[in-house]
Design an enzyme around this catalytic site. Sequence first.
Site, short mmCIF file in Angstrom:
data_model
loop_
_atom_site.label_atom_id
_atom_site.label_comp_id
_atom_site.label_asym_id
_atom_site.label_seq_id
_atom_site.Cartn_x
_atom_site.Cartn_y
_atom_site.Cartn_z
N VAL A 74 34.15 49.74 47.07
CA VAL A 74 35.22 49.95 48.05
C VAL A 74 36.61 49.90 47.41
O VAL A 74 37.57 50.35 48.01
CB VAL A 74 35.15 48.92 49.19
N LYS A 75 36.73 49.27 46.24
CA LYS A 75 37.99 49.19 45.49
C LYS A 75 39.16 48.74 46.35
O LYS A 75 40.24 49.32 46.32
CB LYS A 75 38.29 50.53 44.81
N ARG A 76 38.96 47.67 47.11
CA ARG A 76 40.02 47.15 47.95
C ARG A 76 41.04 46.38 47.11
O ARG A 76 40.70 45.78 46.09
CB ARG A 76 39.45 46.22 49.02
#
Length: 289
Positions: free
Chosen positions: A101-103
């Site tokens: 998700v690379k938040r």
Amino acid sequence: MTTTSPEAGFGARLKAAHERFGPACVGIDPHRGLVEGWGLPYSYEGVERFALMCVEAFGGRVASVKPQSAFFEVFGSRGVALLERVTKELREAGTLVVLDVKRGDIGTTMTAYGEALLGKEAPAPADAITLSPYLGYESLRPALDLARDTGRGVFVLALTSNPEGAGVQHASTPGGTVAGDIVAAATRDNAEAAGRGEWGHVGFVMGATIGSALDDLGLRDELAASNAPILAPGFGAQGGTVETIKEVFGASVERVIPTTSRDVLKAGPDVSSLIEAVERTRESVARLA
């Protein structure tokens, strides 16, 4: 098989999964080209069929699976519900789920991202998520601590293979480089697990095709001391091989998780063919052990 329990630390569970299945991680990336390449319509129904066949083929056969959230989010609430189902069914099969998700954010927003994806009350918490540290590593603190406290993990972008990444990751800082500062910070977060003889809960995303970057930045020894699992996308279709992974990561290779998507997914839509592709991948990366 029972749901993967987060009671043990993430690093310990990941290492145990590697010892059982080998280090391979397989992606579930239902983008238009792959879905239509299977002869399926690029619609919610087509993506649902694609994703659930992947679950059937991968669950209980590899240490970890990495669904890419964006390809599910395209279809709104139904897509998110499907991603939750995929996560639950893979974990019930005994396979760790690394949700890509690379938040990355700050304060209460970062706290909410962590609770949504890793928290005890999350609808379908993953075993680990990917995070972007480019608002500063400490901006991720709510998710870093929540992962530790719930027995889950995170993979922080550190040295990626995309051409644009070096402009940020190789940049100089008072402490050395951006990438070096991330490695040093994660090493501190992993110290407690290291004292128990376990892998840490904070891992890195480092491309399998980053070439000499670790040597160029003087990070080879620091990475070896980090106790961090290393998610290494780019194995297979993007050019990464067992030999290049050994060369790139050296003494840290035992903690490398080579990830592949296209090399396995192109074998669909037949489940038995997907299983055969998974087994070939497992056999290939077994040489990293």
